[in-house]
Design a protein around this motif. Structure first.
Motif, PDB file in Angstrom:
ATOM      1  N   MET A   1       0.851  -1.242  -0.136  1.00  0.00           N
ATOM      2  CA  MET A   1      -0.009   0.050  -0.065  1.00  0.00           C
ATOM      3  C   MET A   1       0.979   1.265  -0.168  1.00  0.00           C
ATOM      4  O   MET A   1       1.704   1.191   0.814  1.00  0.00           O
ATOM      5  N   LYS A   2       0.432   2.250  -0.761  1.00  0.00           N
ATOM      6  CA  LYS A   2       1.230   3.394  -0.867  1.00  0.00           C
ATOM      7  C   LYS A   2       0.339   4.489  -1.112  1.00  0.00           C
ATOM      8  O   LYS A   2      -0.989   4.365  -1.968  1.00  0.00           O
ATOM      9  N   ASP A   5      -2.523   4.786  -4.466  1.00  0.00           N
ATOM     10  CA  ASP A   5      -3.236   3.573  -4.584  1.00  0.00           C
ATOM     11  C   ASP A   5      -4.597   4.092  -4.744  1.00  0.00           C
ATOM     12  O   ASP A   5      -5.376   4.465  -3.776  1.00  0.00           O
ATOM     13  N   ILE A   7      -8.521   2.276  -4.231  1.00  0.00           N
ATOM     14  CA  ILE A   7      -9.315   1.386  -3.554  1.00  0.00           C
ATOM     15  C   ILE A   7     -10.654   1.321  -4.487  1.00  0.00           C
ATOM     16  O   ILE A   7     -11.533   2.052  -4.651  1.00  0.00           O
ATOM     17  N   ARG A  95      -8.969   6.314  -2.317  1.00  0.00           N
ATOM     18  CA  ARG A  95      -7.711   6.245  -2.548  1.00  0.00           C
ATOM     19  C   ARG A  95      -7.188   6.278  -1.342  1.00  0.00           C
ATOM     20  O   ARG A  95      -7.486   7.072  -0.326  1.00  0.00           O
ATOM     21  N   CYS A 106      -7.307   7.237   4.064  1.00  0.00           N
ATOM     22  CA  CYS A 106      -7.908   6.966   2.952  1.00  0.00           C
ATOM     23  C   CYS A 106      -8.939   8.114   2.835  1.00  0.00           C
ATOM     24  O   CYS A 106      -9.535   8.603   3.912  1.00  0.00           O
TER      25      CYS A 106
END
Length: 129
Positions: A1-2, A5, A7, A95, A106
């Motif tokens: 995860m960074k 990314d 979702i 994201r 997030c």
């Protein structure tokens, strides 16, 4: 995860009227807009019952906990910006904003397909070993 990314997205074909009615019982929420299309029509919002906010938010929570591995939600701030109508197609997506040690921050939304966001939120998740 960074950071950066994506979702999801996760598409929900729609929340059935019967599910919305059941949640009225679970939540002890007898508001007629969740039970009777005529009540919705009377306030000028169409002819489908309206889903409860907690039910809609559960879709976003499932997006986060089902797509990021083993995590727990530590903090969730949400804003309800629109109604969700029975059987309306929905899209949940998000994201990753930051990853620090075992914490993931997030942003996520639930959108009514063709109408835009109905929920926006930020969440802090803890990665569970």
């Amino acid at each position: 995860m960074k950071a950066g990314d994506v979702i999801g997205p996760v598409k929900v074909d729609g929340i059935p009227t019967q599910t919305i009615r059941a949640w009225s019982g679970f939540l002890a929420d007898p508001n007629p807009i969740h039970l009777d299309p005529a009540a919705v029509a009377a306030i000028g919002l169409g002819n489908q019952v309206i889903s409860q906010g907690p039910l809609n938010l559960a879709i976003v929570m499932n997006l986060l906990t089902s797509n990021l591995g083993k995590v727990q939600i530590e903090q969730l701030e949400s804003r309800f910006v629109g109604n969700v109508f029975a059987a309306e197609p929905l899209i949940a997506q998000g994201r990753i904003c930051a990853v620090e040690n075992d914490r993931v921050t997030c942003e996520a939304t639930l959108e009514a397909e063709g109408r835009g966001p109905v929920i926006t939120c930020t969440a802090t998740l803890r990665v569970v070993p």
